[in-house]
Scaffold this active site. Structure first.
Site, PDB file in Angstrom:
ATOM      1  N   PRO C  17     -16.692 -27.101  59.743  1.00 54.27           N
ATOM      2  CA  PRO C  17     -15.895 -25.875  59.675  1.00 54.27           C
ATOM      3  C   PRO C  17     -14.905 -25.794  60.842  1.00 54.27           C
ATOM      4  O   PRO C  17     -15.066 -26.468  61.853  1.00 54.27           O
ATOM      5  CB  PRO C  17     -16.946 -24.771  59.810  1.00 54.27           C
ATOM      6  CG  PRO C  17     -18.035 -25.392  60.633  1.00 54.27           C
ATOM      7  CD  PRO C  17     -18.029 -26.866  60.321  1.00 54.27           C
ATOM      8  N   CYS C  18     -13.916 -24.937  60.654  1.00 54.15           N
ATOM      9  CA  CYS C  18     -12.958 -24.668  61.718  1.00 54.15           C
ATOM     10  C   CYS C  18     -13.712 -24.065  62.892  1.00 54.15           C
ATOM     11  O   CYS C  18     -14.605 -23.261  62.667  1.00 54.15           O
ATOM     12  CB  CYS C  18     -11.927 -23.670  61.206  1.00 54.15           C
ATOM     13  SG  CYS C  18     -10.792 -23.111  62.459  1.00 54.15           S
ATOM     14  N   PRO C  19     -13.463 -24.353  64.159  1.00 51.40           N
ATOM     15  CA  PRO C  19     -12.353 -25.195  64.631  1.00 51.40           C
ATOM     16  C   PRO C  19     -12.770 -26.636  64.937  1.00 51.40           C
ATOM     17  O   PRO C  19     -12.043 -27.329  65.632  1.00 51.40           O
ATOM     18  CB  PRO C  19     -11.974 -24.500  65.935  1.00 51.40           C
ATOM     19  CG  PRO C  19     -13.294 -24.042  66.476  1.00 51.40           C
ATOM     20  CD  PRO C  19     -14.168 -23.750  65.291  1.00 51.40           C
ATOM     21  N   MET C  20     -13.924 -27.070  64.444  1.00 54.79           N
ATOM     22  CA  MET C  20     -14.397 -28.401  64.809  1.00 54.79           C
ATOM     23  C   MET C  20     -13.410 -29.526  64.488  1.00 54.79           C
ATOM     24  O   MET C  20     -13.212 -30.418  65.309  1.00 54.79           O
ATOM     25  CB  MET C  20     -15.769 -28.681  64.150  1.00 54.79           C
ATOM     26  CG  MET C  20     -16.901 -27.827  64.683  1.00 54.79           C
ATOM     27  SD  MET C  20     -16.899 -27.675  66.464  1.00 54.79           S
ATOM     28  CE  MET C  20     -17.427 -29.317  66.911  1.00 54.79           C
ATOM     29  N   ASP C  44     -11.926 -28.751  55.346  1.00 54.79           N
ATOM     30  CA  ASP C  44     -11.719 -27.375  55.804  1.00 54.79           C
ATOM     31  C   ASP C  44     -10.319 -26.912  55.406  1.00 54.79           C
ATOM     32  O   ASP C  44      -9.336 -27.540  55.796  1.00 54.79           O
ATOM     33  CB  ASP C  44     -11.899 -27.336  57.337  1.00 54.79           C
ATOM     34  CG  ASP C  44     -11.542 -25.992  57.914  1.00 54.79           C
ATOM     35  OD1 ASP C  44     -11.937 -24.980  57.316  1.00 54.79           O
ATOM     36  OD2 ASP C  44     -10.866 -25.962  58.957  1.00 54.79           O
TER      37      ASP C  44
END
Lengths: 418, 236, 80
Positions: C17-20, C44
């Site tokens: 998921p964001c921000p990964m 994502d």
């Protein structure tokens, strides 16, 4: 540290000294009532994690440069020079503080440690010693606001792909748009996170409630606030304010993200629209009979973790409980008083820093894990992205064997199709 | 010796009161003229009316009562006794009918007020020697407590002497003459004030009180003025 | 952009998921030489706007974006 750098940093410090900040820096009597307030101290027992001690790291510099005493008699208040070592101390104090403001409840004067830590964070930004990741994310958000037109098309395509999943949760009449975007005159602008899990369930709920809504192009989270940079925080916020005004919406609804909600609710100032959390909006739908929920889906005890920025600092306390009453008969409070709820340990940008902070986050949140275990709940619900990630990490680390869920996705799963 | 007594009892008193009033005044004006915080600093859930709850938080320390009940008892005793002693000192200037609603000999509390205050200050002081409050404390915190202890000890001695050991040389009337002369800017030192066996106590009491007053505007003692507005911020 | 664009490294960020994705790609790009290209896979939806904004702030260049079902492939060239 060269004199020029110090001078620049002190100017930044000076800029933060408004009335409230001066109250906070002048007043602490170091009475020690806040000792047990911080989850980091309660879990790890090190003096440097006591709220008053953290504050003192900043306050010592204040005493040195902003009080006459600093020249005449610095030792009386342990005044300290601003140098590289001080910066390291500031880093340690600011990035082990999640900004949950639980200590503010304890303090007989109500000193806001988060606010004092914002000085530390700003000085670190000024000295280019802040966590690079947070600045990177903040800059990315700002850039997106500046050149929306370039990304608009590709983002729209990305969102289109999510629509089939929305329809799976709530069937719409033919011709409806499952995820409307850029709708002029919509009643509600939904500001989500850029992840599917943040958009799909709530989209289904909006459609079920027959809301006239539109999805924002921007993600809600404000990395500028995490890194403590007022300029960046404002730029990130302005993107959404501008969009809301352009579309002439009546209400801006912030997804399950604590920072985003607090920043939008308290920093946006007076605007022609109302700011709500998605939890409040969902509770309203239930109250008005616009959605019906199936109460039979959940087994076992359910507990709710109040995200600090949404409950203690944002006043959304009753709404989640009202929703949960419609989802289960086995709700159990985690803390006898929500304002005393322990922080999950992931706030203040710590979760966004990812694996870098994982070890610290787990050690510093032992009290949170214990608190959850005491409820004997099998499902832990929360309404904040940060808390959710942190609670999942805690669940793995302390082998709690619970289900960590977003409140919004539980509502979406329990929607009764009429 | 008389010169020293004179210096402490007259010029130094004028000096310290000036520093106290002017210093506190200027500092408060400066602080309150700073730009206001534009965002809310409130803690929820909210209770109304907020100003009443802010007063409640400021004067009854409910969070201390909840988390440190022993400290709370001493804090309340300390602050109440401080108030009673201030009334006592006002009565050294003249009769105030309003304070005599409960008829009493000057210095309320038959000497026990000072005693309780001494014990409370000692409690605060020794509390600071124990970890983790020790690690939080800075020299200022100790200095203020030591000063307060000395002030109260020597001040109370004079009260105790009259009350408990029947030492009748320095009387309320003598203090009144001295204090009123200071107030009317015609300072005089009555014979008894500087020549009785307990005069050195008066001089030490006034000396330490002078130091305290001079330090007050620049120390954390300013919490006495800032506590209410801060609690108001928290209550919203 | 030539067909024989050489890929120095492939990063599979599917499911993150964001921000990964941004954090990973920001780290990953520093591990290749200037001028080299990495291929990044992401699911994502936020990446579609995040990647170009990130590239602009950090001075890298996105050479091509391929969308295939739920997966988006970005080809990013390290410039600085």
């Amino acid at each position: 540290m060269d004199p020029k750098t110090r001078e620049d940093l002190l100017k930044l410090f000076q800029g933060k000294l408004n009335e409230a900040m001066t109250f906070y820096l002048e007043t602490c009597t170091r009475c020690g009532v806040c000792i047990e307030a911080c989850h980091v101290y309660a879990s790890m027992g090190k003096v440097r994690y006591i709220a008053a001690y953290r504050q003192e790291i900043v306050r010592r510099i204040y005493k040195k440069y902003f009080k006459a005493r600093g020249n005449v008699w610095p030792s009386v208040g342990d005044a300290k020079e601003l140098n590289d070592m001080a910066l390291e101390e500031l880093y340690e104090a600011a990035y082990s503080c999640t900004g949950c403001r639980r200590c503010m409840v304890y303090c007989p004067f109500g000193i806001d440690t988060q606010m004092i830590m914002s000085i530390a964070k700003l000085l670190l930004v000024g000295a280019h010693s802040e966590p690079e990741i947070l600045t990177l994310l903040a800059d990315t958000s700002i850039e997106k606001g500046k050149s929306l037109d370039i990304f608009k098309e590709s983002f729209l395509t990305g969102i289109k792909k999510l629509e089939k999943d929305v329809v799976k949760k709530w069937k719409m009449e033919a011709g409806g748009t499952p995820i409307p975007m850029d709708v002029q005159g919509a009643d509600l602008l939904f500001v989500a996170l850029a992840g599917a899990h943040s958009i799909i369930p709530t989209a289904a709920i909006f459609n079920a409630a027959g809301e006239n809504w539109t999805l924002s192009f921007f993600e809600a989270v404000n990395f500028g606030a995490f890194v403590g940079d007022p300029g960046r925080t404002q730029l990130i916020l302005d993107r959404i304010v501008k969009e809301a005004k352009r579309l002439k919406v009546k209400e801006v609804c912030i997804c399950e993200c604590g920072t985003a909600f607090r920043v939008m609710k308290q920093l946006a100032g007076k605007q022609p629209f109302k700011v709500s959390s998605v939890t409040e909006v969902h509770a309203r739908y239930i109250k008005e009979g616009r959605i019906q929920l199936d109460r039979s889906l959940l087994n076992g005890v359910v507990t709710y973790h109040d995200p600090c920025q949404i409950a203690r600092n944002g006043d959304v306390i009753d709404a989640p409980r009202y929703i949960l009453k419609h989802l289960t008969n086995h709700f159990r409070e985690m803390s006898p008083d929500p304002k005393y709820n322990w922080c999950c340990g992931g706030g203040g940008g710590l979760v966004a820093l990812g694996e870098e902070t994982l070890d610290f986050r787990m050690k510093s949140s032992k009290v949170k894990a214990d608190q959850i275990k005491r409820t004997e709940a099998t499902t832990v619900v929360t309404a904040c992205e940060n808390c959710h990630t942190q609670l999942c990490n805690l669940n793995d680390h302390y082998q709690m064997g619970v289900d960590v869920k977003f409140l919004s996705s539980m509502v979406a799963d329990a929607l009764v199709q009429k | 010796m008389n010169t020293l007594y004179y210096f402490v009892l007259i010029p130094m008193v004028y000096f310290s009161f000036t520093v106290f009033f002017v210093g506190t005044g200027i500092r408060l004006v400066k602080i309150f003229r700073k730009p206001k915080q534009s965002t809310s600093l409130q803690i929820y859930p909210e209770k109304r009316p907020q100003w009443l709850w802010a007063l409640h938080d400021t004067f009854l320390f409910p969070s201390v009562r909840k988390h440190k009940p022993v400290l709370w008892i001493f804090l309340i005793l300390f602050h109440v006794c401080l108030l009673l002693l201030m009334i006592g000192h006002l009565e050294l200037f003249g009769e105030f009918r309003i304070f005599q609603i409960i008829p009493h000999e000057v210095f309320l509390g038959k000497g026990f007020v000072g005693l309780i205050l001494c014990l409370a200050v000692l409690f605060f002081l020794f509390r600071r020697f124990l970890s983790p409050v020790r690690e939080l404390s800075v020299p200022e915190d100790y200095y203020l407590l030591i000063l307060l202890f000395l002030i109260v000890l020597f001040g109370s001695q004079m009260d105790w002497a009259r009350r408990w050991y029947g030492y009748e040389e320095l009387l309320v009337e003598d203090y009144r003459t001295y204090l009123l002369s200071l107030l009317t800017l015609k300072p005089e030192l009555p014979y008894n004030v500087i020549n009785s066996g307990h005069s050195f106590m008066l001089v030490l009491h006034v000396f330490f009180a002078n130091l305290f007053l001079i330090f007050f505007p620049f120390s954390q003692s300013m919490h006495s003025f800032l506590s209410l507005p801060m609690n108001k911020l928290r209550r919203g | 952009m030539s067909e024989e664009m050489k890929i120095a490294k492939v990063m599979d960020l599917k499911g993150l998921p964001c921000p990964m994705p941004i954090l990973k790609v920001n780290k990953g790009i520093k591990e290749v030489e200037i001028g080299q290209v990495i291929e990044v896979w992401s699911t994502d939806p936020g990446s579609l706007s995040d990647f170009p904004s990130w590239a602009r702030t950090r001075g890298h260049q996105i050479l091509k974006t391929d969308q295939n079902g739920d997966v988006t492939r970005f080809y990013v060239q390290r410039i600085v």
